[in-house]
Design a protein around this motif. Structure first.
Motif, PDB file in Angstrom:
ATOM      1  N   ALA A 138      47.828  66.453  18.963  1.00 13.21           N
ATOM      2  CA  ALA A 138      48.776  65.847  18.020  1.00 13.21           C
ATOM      3  C   ALA A 138      49.586  66.968  17.385  1.00 13.21           C
ATOM      4  O   ALA A 138      49.189  68.128  17.418  1.00 13.21           O
ATOM      5  CB  ALA A 138      48.050  65.049  16.946  1.00 13.21           C
TER       6      ALA A 138
ATOM      7  N   GLU B 128      49.065  64.867   6.539  1.00 11.83           N
ATOM      8  CA  GLU B 128      49.078  63.893   7.639  1.00 11.83           C
ATOM      9  C   GLU B 128      47.715  63.787   8.335  1.00 11.83           C
ATOM     10  O   GLU B 128      47.473  62.847   9.086  1.00 11.83           O
ATOM     11  CB  GLU B 128      50.143  64.286   8.667  1.00 11.83           C
TER      12      GLU B 128
ATOM     13  N   GLU C 179      45.230  60.451   7.875  1.00  9.96           N
ATOM     14  CA  GLU C 179      45.700  59.256   8.595  1.00  9.96           C
ATOM     15  C   GLU C 179      45.542  59.424  10.101  1.00  9.96           C
ATOM     16  O   GLU C 179      45.142  58.494  10.801  1.00  9.96           O
ATOM     17  CB  GLU C 179      47.168  58.983   8.259  1.00  9.96           C
ATOM     18  N   LEU C 180      45.821  60.611  10.600  1.00 11.21           N
ATOM     19  CA  LEU C 180      45.659  60.890  12.021  1.00 11.21           C
ATOM     20  C   LEU C 180      44.201  60.717  12.448  1.00 11.21           C
ATOM     21  O   LEU C 180      43.901  60.082  13.456  1.00 11.21           O
ATOM     22  CB  LEU C 180      46.148  62.301  12.329  1.00 11.21           C
TER      23      LEU C 180
ATOM     24  N   GLN D 288      41.968  58.863  11.054  1.00 14.30           N
ATOM     25  CA  GLN D 288      41.666  57.425  11.025  1.00 14.30           C
ATOM     26  C   GLN D 288      42.163  56.747  12.290  1.00 14.30           C
ATOM     27  O   GLN D 288      41.471  55.899  12.868  1.00 14.30           O
ATOM     28  CB  GLN D 288      42.272  56.756   9.793  1.00 14.30           C
ATOM     29  N   ARG D 289      43.348  57.112  12.756  1.00 17.11           N
ATOM     30  CA  ARG D 289      43.879  56.526  13.995  1.00 17.11           C
ATOM     31  C   ARG D 289      42.990  56.878  15.175  1.00 17.11           C
ATOM     32  O   ARG D 289      42.904  56.121  16.147  1.00 17.11           O
ATOM     33  CB  ARG D 289      45.308  57.008  14.250  1.00 17.11           C
ATOM     34  N   TRP D 290      42.325  58.039  15.117  1.00 18.24           N
ATOM     35  CA  TRP D 290      41.419  58.448  16.185  1.00 18.24           C
ATOM     36  C   TRP D 290      40.020  57.858  16.002  1.00 18.24           C
ATOM     37  O   TRP D 290      39.093  58.202  16.721  1.00 18.24           O
ATOM     38  CB  TRP D 290      41.322  59.957  16.238  1.00 18.24           C
ATOM     39  N   GLY D 291      39.836  57.013  14.993  1.00 18.66           N
ATOM     40  CA  GLY D 291      38.543  56.345  14.797  1.00 18.66           C
ATOM     41  C   GLY D 291      37.640  57.006  13.798  1.00 18.66           C
ATOM     42  O   GLY D 291      36.481  56.626  13.644  1.00 18.66           O
TER      43      GLY D 291
END
Length: 156
Positions: free
Chosen positions: A138, A145, A148-149, A151-154
């Motif tokens: 990423a 940032e 949030e990143l 969290q998007r990856w679980g």
């Protein structure tokens, strides 16, 4: 003798002043990540004494937020050698594939992390350091940032 050591400390501190800076998002981001249960490490290529770096970290309120600090000056290799990333993971008591490396150098930080089996996040910058054929997991422009990143990856 002590006066001489103090003078050398002052000269050295002045010499390295400006070589690094504290990201304005660092304390808030690291605090949030710790609150979410992440173990945090710092892996730095350096030839300066660890005490100098540790004093800077403490001065800026970062030392208490970092679980493990690894300076390559204490290791046989430096970044991007995969073993330094593996050593940081070992000291954090996690597997490399459970780690995410965030760095501002594509060669040293991202390619080394990827080679060690970690995710590598590149904090975009205009440093002028060489690029790499590595493709980061990423890219970010601000440390804020990262939560949030993750969290998007679980993650938490």
């Amino acid at each position: 003798m002590e006066r001489s050591c103090s003078a050398r400390w002052t000269v050295t501190r002045r010499a390295i002043a400006g070589w690094s800076s504290v990201d304005p998002d660092a304390v808030a981001t690291l605090t949030l990540l710790r609150d979410r249960g992440y173990r945090l490490g710092l892996l730095s290529n350096t030839w300066w004494a660890a005490d100098w770096h540790n004093a800077d970290l403490a001065t800026h309120g970062l030392a208490a937020l970092i679980d493990v600090i690894v300076y390559t000056s204490d290791l046989p290799h430096s970044k991007p050698h995969h073993t330094v990333f593996e050593e940081a993971a070992r000291r954090l008591d996690v597997r490399p594939d459970e780690c995410v490396m965030v760095g501002d150098r594509m060669v040293d930080d991202v390619s080394g992390a990827l080679e060690a089996g970690m995710r590598g996040i590149w904090r975009k910058n205009e440093s002028g350091f060489p690029s790499s054929i590595a493709v980061p997991s990423a890219e970010i422009t601000r440390l804020s940032e990262i939560p949030e990143l993750l969290q998007r990856w679980g993650g938490a």
